[in-house]
Design an enzyme around this catalytic site. Structure first.
Site, short mmCIF file in Angstrom:
data_model
loop_
_atom_site.label_atom_id
_atom_site.label_comp_id
_atom_site.label_asym_id
_atom_site.label_seq_id
_atom_site.Cartn_x
_atom_site.Cartn_y
_atom_site.Cartn_z
CE1 TYR A 51 -3.74 1.27 13.40
CE2 TYR A 51 -4.78 2.17 15.31
CZ TYR A 51 -4.75 1.35 14.35
OH TYR A 51 -5.80 0.08 14.26
CB VAL A 102 -1.15 -0.02 1.05
CG1 VAL A 102 -2.09 -1.10 1.09
CG2 VAL A 102 -0.21 -0.05 2.43
CB THR A 160 -3.42 -9.44 14.75
OG1 THR A 160 -3.10 -8.32 15.47
CG2 THR A 160 -5.06 -9.76 14.67
CG ASP A 161 1.43 -11.21 12.63
OD1 ASP A 161 1.49 -12.01 13.35
OD2 ASP A 161 1.87 -11.15 11.66
CE LYS A 210 -6.11 1.98 10.58
NZ LYS A 210 -6.35 1.07 9.58
#
Length: 271
Positions: A177, A79, A213-214, A181
């Site tokens: 982050y 991306v 999740t990772d 978002k």
């Protein structure tokens, strides 16, 4: 008697097109691992044909695609590389022989949910913000723009962006982050207005911390326990549960829903 001109159909007159999940052509960024893999599998289990976008995890994407012969297809999709973002839609359409109907913007660029390691306000620098905006805003922008012509041509499109409940409840201030978002949420709402006349809906699903999740692997177990204690359901949401909400927005049941942000976190955050 007076003559009246025939009524020209308007957008409001047209019955919205509803394409079932089994007939959709889906591109998912970050679709090979963690939440992305759960979303890919959810669509594939419903019979959809899915381009599983990957950056560094080609083996995982190939393995997942192989479980669904003829319907799963691994596609390179970094991306942060605008040319590759746009090409992924063309590659998917060529492979499946039909335009892409559905885009899920899920990819997360180099981020771990580790509150102790995050940069505090005095330490935040533009490079960190730019990195997250590249992955969570510019990447989705390119993917959506690449899919618009095919969607508009069919009079049908479903775009689902993956957000975060930290925008509403920044209990851990992951500044870079969360800011990215929040910008993606703004695009979700403005694009919904812009693309609605073409039969394209744009929505967001915002999760909390997912088990596991990772990206959340660095989170201490005590944090998971605290989140579970704060939810009405008494547990932490899983990637599979969040993937169910993505399916809803892509399904005919959500044909009149656009510009919305659905928080899927067991009731931890309201509104």
């Amino acid at each position: 008697m007076t003559d009246t001109a025939p009524h020209e159909p308007t957008v409001a007159d047209r019955e919205p097109i509803a394409i079932g999940l089994a007939d959709q052509i889906v591109v998912i960024s970050g679709g090979s691992r963690g939440l992305g893999a759960a979303i890919s599998r959810a669509f594939l289990d419903q019979g959809a044909r899915v381009a599983i976008g990957y950056h560094r995890s080609r083996d995982a994407a190939d393995t997942l695609a192989a479980e669904y012969p003829g319907r799963g297809f691994a596609v390179p999709l970094d991306v942060t590389a605008s040319d590759q973002v746009r090409q992924s839609v063309d590659v998917a359409a060529e492979h499946f022989g039909e335009p892409v109907t559905t885009v899920v913007n899920n990819a997360l660029v180099d981020f771990a949910f580790d509150g102790d390691a995050r940069p505090k306000a005095p330490e935040l620098d533009p490079a960190r913000l730019a990195s997250q905006f590249t992955g969570s805003v510019y990447g989705p922008l390119g993917l959506i723009q690449a899919a618009i012509p095919g969607m508009a041509g069919r009079g049908f499109g479903r775009i689902v962006n993956i957000g975060s409940n930290l925008v509403q409840h920044p209990v851990v201030p992951y500044h870079d982050y969360t800011a990215a978002k929040a910008a993606l949420l703004a695009l979700t709402r403005t694009f919904a207005h812009d693309l609605g006349p073409s039969g394209i809906t744009v929505n967001m699903v915002s999760g909390g911390l997912l088990r596991t999740t990772d990206a959340s692997a660095a989170t201490p177990e005590a944090v998971f326990d605290a989140i579970a204690d704060g939810t009405p359901l008494g547990r932490v949401t899983t990637p599979t549960e969040l993937a169910d909400a993505v399916l809803f927005f892509a399904s005919p049941w959500a044909r009149a829903v656009t510009g919305q942000n659905l928080i899927v976190d067991g009731g931890l955050v309201k509104g």
